[in-house]
Design a protein around this motif. Structure first.
Motif, PDB file in Angstrom:
ATOM      1  N   ALA A 383      -5.969 -66.663 -65.347  1.00 39.03           N
ATOM      2  CA  ALA A 383      -5.695 -65.591 -64.393  1.00 39.03           C
ATOM      3  C   ALA A 383      -5.287 -64.290 -65.070  1.00 39.03           C
ATOM      4  N   GLY A 384      -5.021 -64.319 -66.371  1.00 40.90           N
ATOM      5  CA  GLY A 384      -4.604 -63.118 -67.078  1.00 40.90           C
ATOM      6  C   GLY A 384      -3.489 -63.426 -68.057  1.00 40.90           C
ATOM      7  N   GLU A 385      -2.927 -62.379 -68.618  1.00 41.18           N
ATOM      8  CA  GLU A 385      -1.843 -62.544 -69.584  1.00 41.18           C
ATOM      9  C   GLU A 385      -0.614 -63.149 -68.922  1.00 41.18           C
ATOM     10  N   ILE A 386       0.005 -64.120 -69.584  1.00 42.46           N
ATOM     11  CA  ILE A 386       1.169 -64.800 -69.021  1.00 42.46           C
ATOM     12  C   ILE A 386       2.355 -63.839 -68.972  1.00 42.46           C
ATOM     13  N   ASP A 387       2.925 -63.697 -67.794  1.00 45.98           N
ATOM     14  CA  ASP A 387       4.057 -62.799 -67.554  1.00 45.98           C
ATOM     15  C   ASP A 387       5.343 -63.623 -67.675  1.00 45.98           C
ATOM     16  N   GLN A 388       6.076 -63.459 -68.779  1.00 42.35           N
ATOM     17  CA  GLN A 388       7.270 -64.259 -69.019  1.00 42.35           C
ATOM     18  C   GLN A 388       8.367 -63.982 -67.982  1.00 42.35           C
ATOM     19  N   LYS A 389       8.470 -62.739 -67.537  1.00 39.77           N
ATOM     20  CA  LYS A 389       9.468 -62.396 -66.522  1.00 39.77           C
ATOM     21  C   LYS A 389       9.157 -63.115 -65.211  1.00 39.77           C
ATOM     22  N   LEU A 390       7.863 -63.180 -64.885  1.00 42.25           N
ATOM     23  CA  LEU A 390       7.435 -63.886 -63.673  1.00 42.25           C
ATOM     24  C   LEU A 390       7.773 -65.371 -63.763  1.00 42.25           C
ATOM     25  N   THR A 393      11.473 -65.797 -63.177  1.00 46.33           N
ATOM     26  CA  THR A 393      11.834 -65.609 -61.769  1.00 46.33           C
ATOM     27  C   THR A 393      11.521 -66.848 -60.946  1.00 46.33           C
ATOM     28  N   LEU A 394      10.402 -67.508 -61.264  1.00 44.96           N
ATOM     29  CA  LEU A 394       9.982 -68.689 -60.513  1.00 44.96           C
ATOM     30  C   LEU A 394      10.605 -69.980 -61.033  1.00 44.96           C
ATOM     31  N   GLY A 395      11.459 -69.875 -62.056  1.00 49.85           N
ATOM     32  CA  GLY A 395      12.145 -71.064 -62.564  1.00 49.85           C
ATOM     33  C   GLY A 395      11.254 -71.997 -63.349  1.00 49.85           C
ATOM     34  N   ILE A 396      10.271 -71.443 -64.051  1.00 52.13           N
ATOM     35  CA  ILE A 396       9.327 -72.254 -64.830  1.00 52.13           C
ATOM     36  C   ILE A 396       9.822 -72.368 -66.266  1.00 52.13           C
ATOM     37  N   ARG A 397       9.970 -73.592 -66.741  1.00 51.83           N
ATOM     38  CA  ARG A 397      10.429 -73.842 -68.107  1.00 51.83           C
ATOM     39  C   ARG A 397       9.266 -73.739 -69.082  1.00 51.83           C
ATOM     40  N   GLN A 398       9.558 -73.248 -70.284  1.00 52.61           N
ATOM     41  CA  GLN A 398       8.517 -73.045 -71.281  1.00 52.61           C
ATOM     42  C   GLN A 398       7.837 -74.353 -71.685  1.00 52.61           C
ATOM     43  N   GLU A 412       6.963 -78.409 -59.142  1.00 51.04           N
ATOM     44  CA  GLU A 412       6.690 -77.721 -60.404  1.00 51.04           C
ATOM     45  C   GLU A 412       5.279 -77.151 -60.410  1.00 51.04           C
ATOM     46  N   LEU A 413       4.306 -77.915 -59.902  1.00 49.86           N
ATOM     47  CA  LEU A 413       2.933 -77.420 -59.817  1.00 49.86           C
ATOM     48  C   LEU A 413       2.835 -76.213 -58.893  1.00 49.86           C
ATOM     49  N   GLN A 414       3.575 -76.247 -57.788  1.00 54.86           N
ATOM     50  CA  GLN A 414       3.489 -75.145 -56.834  1.00 54.86           C
ATOM     51  C   GLN A 414       4.029 -73.851 -57.434  1.00 54.86           C
ATOM     52  N   ARG A 415       5.025 -73.959 -58.306  1.00 48.04           N
ATOM     53  CA  ARG A 415       5.535 -72.766 -58.991  1.00 48.04           C
ATOM     54  C   ARG A 415       4.437 -72.146 -59.864  1.00 48.04           C
ATOM     55  N   PHE A 416       3.640 -72.988 -60.524  1.00 50.10           N
ATOM     56  CA  PHE A 416       2.549 -72.474 -61.338  1.00 50.10           C
ATOM     57  C   PHE A 416       1.465 -71.834 -60.470  1.00 50.10           C
ATOM     58  N   CYS A 417       1.192 -72.435 -59.330  1.00 48.60           N
ATOM     59  CA  CYS A 417       0.208 -71.850 -58.424  1.00 48.60           C
ATOM     60  C   CYS A 417       0.649 -70.449 -57.981  1.00 48.60           C
TER      61      CYS A 417
END
Length: 485
Positions: A383-390, A393-398, A412-417
């Motif tokens: 979808a494009g360059e990964i936005d670390q701030k995004l 904000t969505l609580g996604i762990r590295q 967890e999948l829905q956060r990625f969506c």
């Protein structure tokens, strides 16, 4: 260890007994280094004939893995310990294979469990051992609020809520003594939900035992005799329905109280429409849906000449019953289906079919929207360059980025969506029942994050849901779908 008190069943042999059960997954990394991931530990539970026990917990807590362990369908790298007994005898692998689908049945969480190449009526009839199979199947469909015509359709021709009712019907058609219902009710509108819950209660009253796995406290309170609260693979509390009241003073564990208070009808934080005023004054163009229409081949119109406008930064709720056409409308607006009349416009211009669509859609079932053969990082990079701030904000762990979709929970999948949909130049977002599969705490977290992003970026959101309490909390205005058609 939390004690499971079998009130009213003293001396009876449980239908199912889970004792000191633990589950780990064994992985091998670089250099063949062994790594164990513990997902369930020291779990204890009993279910008797005629009893419904709800296993309540957050998305990703291990509830579905517990169901898979009982059925004997865990992956090869799973290692278990503890005791699983059925009618007082050990559930060995051989016995699990003999009982699975017969005496022990599963209502699976994912509608992907339906055969996409078989009409739904036939799928249910394969579970019926009696004569007059078609009449029995039609009677079951009627009980769960499905029309006779649904039996002549393939799963992809049904709404998410209707497909879920087909899954429930397959369990009702069988003769299982123990039913494991894994999140069977998300996506059902209130009327159908009440009828479905009633049917499940009648199954228990007829002598069947049921493990009802859910994230939804309110449904658990309606249907269950007792509630086991599951958190990070462990039972932290076994409570009675009456303990869930007020501010949760009678609940012992802080997480259980947090689940209760996170419900939209309790302490779910509401953001007022004034929060979006800056976005609306930014001069961004509105999304205008003008006279769109759609029907499936050889079917009547789902909607005709439908009009709707969403302003930048505005959250508009659409409420309606399952199967009414809300998701199809969403797919037309987001460019997944072609309207049979009318237009979808931004700034007075019809959205072109080529290139990245400025209206992105987040689907109800995240497992159907993500390529299972790609690691999560690759899915985001598409979808494009990964936005670390995004991601933050969505609580996604590295560390989630290197996982496969099958290694993540629905939440967890829905956060990625959401992260994928909000990457790049997205102007509007269509959120189709995006948190209906999630527990109250995760639901609240995701919506607060989404509202923050919408306000910051001026993204308008069309929120589709059957949960009116939720829409009241997060939306500027709510429209009943029947009023649009």
């Amino acid at each position: 260890m939390v004690e499971d008190k079998n009130i009213g069943h003293s001396g009876e042999t449980p239908l199912l007994e889970v004792k000191d059960f633990s589950l780990i997954f064994r992985h091998y990394g670089k250099g063949l280094r062994e790594r164990d991931l513990e997902v369930v530990r020291n779990f204890n539970l009993t279910i008797h004939e005629g009893e419904i026990v709800a296993v309540l917990g957050a998305s990703g807590s291990g509830k579905s893995l517990l169901a898979n362990a009982i059925l004997g369908i865990l992956p090869d790298n799973a290692v278990t310990s503890g005791t699983l007994n059925y009618k007082g005898a050990a559930l060995t692998e051989k016995k699990q294979a003999l009982l699975r689908g017969k005496e022990i049945s599963l209502i699976p969480q994912s509608v992907n469990a339906l055969d996409p190449l078989m009409k739904t009526g036939k799928q249910v009839r394969t579970m019926i051992a009696r004569r007059n199979k078609k009449r029995v199947q039609q009677d079951i469909f009627k009980k769960v609020g499905l029309p006779d015509s649904a039996g002549d359709r393939y799963p992809f021709e049904l709404s998410g809520g209707m497909a879920r009712r087909v899954l429930i019907s397959t369990s009702m058609a069988g003769n299982a003594n123990l039913v494991i219902a894994d999140e069977p009710t998300p996506g059902l509108d209130p009327a159908v939900l009440q009828e479905t819950v009633g049917q499940m209660r009648r199954l228990a009253d007829a002598g069947k035992g049921m493990m009802f796995i859910t994230h939804d406290i309110e449904i658990a309170l309606q249907i269950a005799d007792k509630i086991a609260v599951f958190y990070e693979g462990e039972t932290i509390e076994i409570a009675q329905a009456g303990d869930f009241s007020g501010k949760g003073e009678r609940l012992r564990h802080p997480y259980t109280r947090a689940l209760w208070r996170a419900l939209p009808k309790n302490d779910f934080i509401s953001l007022q429409p004034s929060a979006y005023s800056n976005s609306r004054k930014s001069g961004k163009p509105s999304l205008e849906i003008k006279g769109i229409s759609y029907h499936y081949p050889n079917s009547s119109w789902l909607f005709k000449d439908l009009d709707l406008t969403v302003q930048p930064g505005e959250i508009v709720g659409v409420y309606g019953h399952s199967g009414s056409g809300k998701s199809t409308m969403a797919q037309v607006i987001a460019g997944y289906r072609t309207t049979l009349g009318g237009t979808v416009e931004i700034a007075g211009k019809t959205i072109p079919k080529k290139g990245r669509h400025p209206v992105q859609m987040v689907w109800q079932h995240p497992e159907k929207a993500i390529n299972p053969r790609w690691r999560i990082k690759q899915t985001l990079q598409e979808a494009g360059e990964i936005d670390q701030k995004l991601l933050k904000t969505l609580g996604i762990r590295q560390d989630w980025l290197e996982r496969w979709p099958s290694e993540l929970s629905g939440g967890e999948l829905q956060r990625f969506c959401l992260a994928r949909a909000m990457t790049g130049d997205t102007e509007y977002l269509v959120a189709d029942e995006i948190t209906t599969m999630l527990d109250a705490v995760t639901q609240s977290q995701i919506w607060h994050s989404l509202i923050e992003l919408a306000d910051e970026r001026g993204v308008g959101i069309l929120a589709i849901s059957h949960d009116y309490h939720l829409l009241e909390r997060v939306c500027d205005r709510i429209i009943h779908f029947d009023d649009l058609k």
